[in-house]
Design a protein around this motif. Sequence first.
Motif, PDB file in Angstrom:
ATOM      1  N   HIS A  41      17.383   9.725  -7.697  1.00  0.00           N
ATOM      2  CA  HIS A  41      17.585  10.212  -6.338  1.00  0.00           C
ATOM      3  C   HIS A  41      16.743  11.454  -6.031  1.00  0.00           C
ATOM      4  CE1 HIS A  41      20.089  10.259  -2.654  1.00  0.00           C
ATOM      5  NE2 HIS A  41      19.692  11.516  -2.640  1.00  0.00           N
ATOM      6  N   ASN A  42      15.938  11.323  -4.985  1.00  0.00           N
ATOM      7  CA  ASN A  42      15.181  12.442  -4.418  1.00  0.00           C
ATOM      8  C   ASN A  42      15.946  12.878  -3.171  1.00  0.00           C
ATOM      9  OD1 ASN A  42      13.385  14.075  -3.082  1.00  0.00           O
ATOM     10  ND2 ASN A  42      11.838  12.496  -2.732  1.00  0.00           N
ATOM     11  N   PRO A  43      16.391  14.129  -3.042  1.00  0.00           N
ATOM     12  CA  PRO A  43      15.999  15.310  -3.790  1.00  0.00           C
ATOM     13  C   PRO A  43      16.984  15.777  -4.864  1.00  0.00           C
ATOM     14  CG  PRO A  43      17.119  16.015  -1.798  1.00  0.00           C
ATOM     15  CD  PRO A  43      17.142  14.505  -1.808  1.00  0.00           C
ATOM     16  N   PRO A  59       0.819  -1.221   0.000  1.00  0.00           N
ATOM     17  CA  PRO A  59       0.000   0.000   0.000  1.00  0.00           C
ATOM     18  C   PRO A  59       0.848   1.264   0.000  1.00  0.00           C
ATOM     19  CG  PRO A  59       0.113  -0.916   2.198  1.00  0.00           C
ATOM     20  CD  PRO A  59       0.893  -1.842   1.324  1.00  0.00           C
ATOM     21  N   GLY A  60       1.980   1.247  -0.694  1.00  0.00           N
ATOM     22  CA  GLY A  60       2.872   2.411  -0.734  1.00  0.00           C
ATOM     23  C   GLY A  60       4.303   1.944  -0.532  1.00  0.00           C
ATOM     24  N   ILE A  61       5.234   2.735  -1.037  1.00  0.00           N
ATOM     25  CA  ILE A  61       6.645   2.375  -0.878  1.00  0.00           C
ATOM     26  C   ILE A  61       7.121   2.699   0.547  1.00  0.00           C
ATOM     27  CG2 ILE A  61       8.982   2.794  -1.737  1.00  0.00           C
ATOM     28  CD1 ILE A  61       7.120   1.215  -3.643  1.00  0.00           C
ATOM     29  N   VAL A  62       6.584   3.759   1.122  1.00  0.00           N
ATOM     30  CA  VAL A  62       7.021   4.074   2.499  1.00  0.00           C
ATOM     31  C   VAL A  62       6.623   2.939   3.455  1.00  0.00           C
ATOM     32  CG1 VAL A  62       6.736   5.658   4.439  1.00  0.00           C
ATOM     33  CG2 VAL A  62       7.193   6.553   2.153  1.00  0.00           C
ATOM     34  N   PRO A  63       5.345   2.496   3.455  1.00  0.00           N
ATOM     35  CA  PRO A  63       5.049   1.339   4.314  1.00  0.00           C
ATOM     36  C   PRO A  63       5.887   0.119   3.945  1.00  0.00           C
ATOM     37  CG  PRO A  63       3.060   2.063   3.118  1.00  0.00           C
ATOM     38  CD  PRO A  63       4.138   3.065   2.842  1.00  0.00           C
ATOM     39  N   ALA A  64       6.145  -0.073   2.645  1.00  0.00           N
ATOM     40  CA  ALA A  64       6.937  -1.246   2.243  1.00  0.00           C
ATOM     41  C   ALA A  64       8.346  -1.175   2.823  1.00  0.00           C
ATOM     42  CB  ALA A  64       6.992  -1.336   0.717  1.00  0.00           C
ATOM     43  N   ILE A 113      10.817   4.541  -7.366  1.00  0.00           N
ATOM     44  CA  ILE A 113       9.486   5.122  -7.550  1.00  0.00           C
ATOM     45  C   ILE A 113       9.490   6.245  -8.593  1.00  0.00           C
ATOM     46  CG2 ILE A 113       9.593   6.866  -5.699  1.00  0.00           C
ATOM     47  CD1 ILE A 113       6.716   6.034  -4.929  1.00  0.00           C
ATOM     48  N   HIS A 114      10.633   6.927  -8.788  1.00  0.00           N
ATOM     49  CA  HIS A 114      10.689   8.031  -9.768  1.00  0.00           C
ATOM     50  C   HIS A 114      11.222   7.575 -11.134  1.00  0.00           C
ATOM     51  CE1 HIS A 114       9.830  11.237  -6.807  1.00  0.00           C
ATOM     52  NE2 HIS A 114      10.572  10.539  -5.968  1.00  0.00           N
ATOM     53  N   CYS A 115      11.297   6.252 -11.363  1.00  0.00           N
ATOM     54  CA  CYS A 115      12.041   5.764 -12.537  1.00  0.00           C
ATOM     55  C   CYS A 115      11.426   6.136 -13.879  1.00  0.00           C
ATOM     56  CB  CYS A 115      12.228   4.250 -12.462  1.00  0.00           C
ATOM     57  SG  CYS A 115      10.717   3.323 -12.734  1.00  0.00           S
ATOM     58  N   LEU A 160      18.913   2.409  -1.682  1.00  0.00           N
ATOM     59  CA  LEU A 160      19.336   3.192  -2.843  1.00  0.00           C
ATOM     60  C   LEU A 160      18.126   3.986  -3.314  1.00  0.00           C
ATOM     61  CD1 LEU A 160      21.486   3.522  -5.196  1.00  0.00           C
ATOM     62  CD2 LEU A 160      20.366   1.561  -6.255  1.00  0.00           C
ATOM     63  N   CYS A 161      18.306   5.288  -3.521  1.00  0.00           N
ATOM     64  CA  CYS A 161      17.209   6.109  -4.018  1.00  0.00           C
ATOM     65  C   CYS A 161      17.518   6.381  -5.491  1.00  0.00           C
ATOM     66  CB  CYS A 161      17.122   7.409  -3.224  1.00  0.00           C
ATOM     67  SG  CYS A 161      15.563   8.252  -3.457  1.00  0.00           S
ATOM     68  N   SER A 162      16.774   5.727  -6.390  1.00  0.00           N
ATOM     69  CA  SER A 162      17.180   5.662  -7.793  1.00  0.00           C
ATOM     70  C   SER A 162      15.972   5.768  -8.720  1.00  0.00           C
ATOM     71  CB  SER A 162      17.919   4.329  -8.015  1.00  0.00           C
ATOM     72  OG  SER A 162      18.267   4.159  -9.343  1.00  0.00           O
ATOM     73  N   VAL A 191      18.738  12.810   1.399  1.00  0.00           N
ATOM     74  CA  VAL A 191      17.862  11.799   0.804  1.00  0.00           C
ATOM     75  C   VAL A 191      16.459  11.884   1.387  1.00  0.00           C
ATOM     76  CG1 VAL A 191      18.332   9.856   2.402  1.00  0.00           C
ATOM     77  CG2 VAL A 191      17.901   9.386  -0.013  1.00  0.00           C
ATOM     78  N   TYR A 192      15.522  11.333   0.629  1.00  0.00           N
ATOM     79  CA  TYR A 192      14.096  11.280   1.005  1.00  0.00           C
ATOM     80  C   TYR A 192      13.960  10.908   2.484  1.00  0.00           C
ATOM     81  CZ  TYR A 192       9.217   9.744   0.654  1.00  0.00           C
ATOM     82  OH  TYR A 192       7.865   9.579   0.845  1.00  0.00           O
ATOM     83  N   TYR A 193      13.427  11.842   3.279  1.00  0.00           N
ATOM     84  CA  TYR A 193      13.535  11.711   4.737  1.00  0.00           C
ATOM     85  C   TYR A 193      12.778  10.545   5.361  1.00  0.00           C
ATOM     86  CZ  TYR A 193       9.801  15.110   3.739  1.00  0.00           C
ATOM     87  OH  TYR A 193       8.729  15.758   3.199  1.00  0.00           O
ATOM     88  N   PRO A 194      11.683  10.019   4.753  1.00  0.00           N
ATOM     89  CA  PRO A 194      11.050   8.856   5.398  1.00  0.00           C
ATOM     90  C   PRO A 194      11.955   7.619   5.494  1.00  0.00           C
ATOM     91  CG  PRO A 194       9.473   9.953   3.998  1.00  0.00           C
ATOM     92  CD  PRO A 194      10.816  10.566   3.693  1.00  0.00           C
ATOM     93  N   PHE A 195      13.073   7.613   4.754  1.00  0.00           N
ATOM     94  CA  PHE A 195      14.011   6.497   4.940  1.00  0.00           C
ATOM     95  C   PHE A 195      14.556   6.515   6.370  1.00  0.00           C
ATOM     96  CE2 PHE A 195      15.569   6.415   0.195  1.00  0.00           C
ATOM     97  CZ  PHE A 195      14.329   5.944  -0.200  1.00  0.00           C
ATOM     98  N   PHE A 196      14.847   7.704   6.884  1.00  0.00           N
ATOM     99  CA  PHE A 196      15.413   7.794   8.243  1.00  0.00           C
ATOM    100  C   PHE A 196      14.409   7.232   9.252  1.00  0.00           C
ATOM    101  CE2 PHE A 196      17.240  11.782   6.205  1.00  0.00           C
ATOM    102  CZ  PHE A 196      18.500  11.274   6.005  1.00  0.00           C
TER     103      PHE A 196
END
Length: 403
Positions: free
Chosen positions: A184-186, A106-111, A215-217, A180-182, A132-137
């Motif tokens: 890369h955001n931001p 139901p989303g990459i963040v929950p995943a 997700i931005h591919c 890996l953010c690929s 990097v995209y802060y929800p990773f932290f």
Amino acid sequence: MNFNFDEIIDRRGTGSVKWEFVVTGGTWAYTDHADPQYGADRVLPMWVADMDFRCPPAVIEALANRVEHGIFGYTAPTASYFDAVINWMKRRYGRTVKREWITLAPGIVPAVNMMVQAFVSPGEKVLVQPPVYYPFFSAVENNGGEIVSNSLVIENDHYRMDFDDLARKAADPAVKVAILCSPHNPVGRVWTREELTRFGEICLANDVLVISDEIHCDLIYDGVEFTSFASINEEFARRSIVCTAPSKTFNLAGLKTSNVIIPDETLRQKFEQALLRNGLKGGNTFGLAAAEAAYTHGEAWLDGVMAYIQENYRFMEAYIAKHLPQLKVIPPEGTYLVWVDFRALGLDPKARKELMMKTAKLYLDEGEMFGPEGEGFERFNIACPRSILAEALERLKTAVFSG
Ligand SMILES: Cc1ncc(COP(=O)(O)O)c(C=O)c1O
């Protein structure tokens, strides 16, 4: 087919996070963006990553048909859904994906949160590449893991990975996973095959599992080629998890439908157990219908939106060069996000926030959110009609020169 990306659509009154909420104390708080904290005039939001464009007509039609059916019980992906995803991956990236490799989330963040639950024990470490995209932290820290930063290096307004630092940090046996953010955001980098190969070789040599958030591919600038991490070789595919979604590509984030691709059966079972532990099996009725229609019929719209976004970028770059030469724009290779260096203004984070929110009346994402490496930067979301972008830049110019 022509699409009208210049149309201004009022999103207020729909619960739009971008237009009706602000981040306060780490969460979203409802606001009309004219609250006493920031003064009576409305703040123009260019922060959270969704688009102010209507999504592809084929998606709207598929959703209308689904609404017409009138029954919205439990729903799971069908063969036609998987085929749409598989064909998209094959057509656009030359990657062969088997149906059983795909798990719906139901989303990459929950995943990503569940991947930390599945693959990282308390006290173990996860490597990220800030800014990097802060929800990773938070995904790591909220699930008992520890962050290890392999900071990106900026040289001549271009970001690159620091492979020596990566090799040192990945050698720590406590580091179990690298995110890996690929693209890369931001910072907007689309990593080259060579960069991804070096990154992957270092991770694999140290038995570090790679989570490649792609997700931005689909949002790639002309002349730039995206390479999926898992398409590089079989070993990379076997020791990685690729996250994709139609949510950024086709502006469907509110429909909460994304795909996690895991060729290795043991890894996949572990991830699926984490999904079950969180009670998250099954899909969103509308998300599945929308995603299938988007992947099947949305390509012309995507070409149109990417052409428009790149034109927006050229407009912004020229405007800043002419009117705000103190700011430095980092040229993006992908995404609809633009990372801008404000350091020459010499403002601390609080003063910069005041300048943006109170004087310019602009709601951007402050660089500090992406880690200390982002200090002095702001992230602009330029997926909006050009007239809105023009107004934002005017507001910024007026604020900088009045301050
Ligand atoms: C890199 C990255 N991953 C994940 C997400 C959000 O994913 P989702 O909405 O599927 O949870 C975003 C949204 O901006 C993002 O930039």
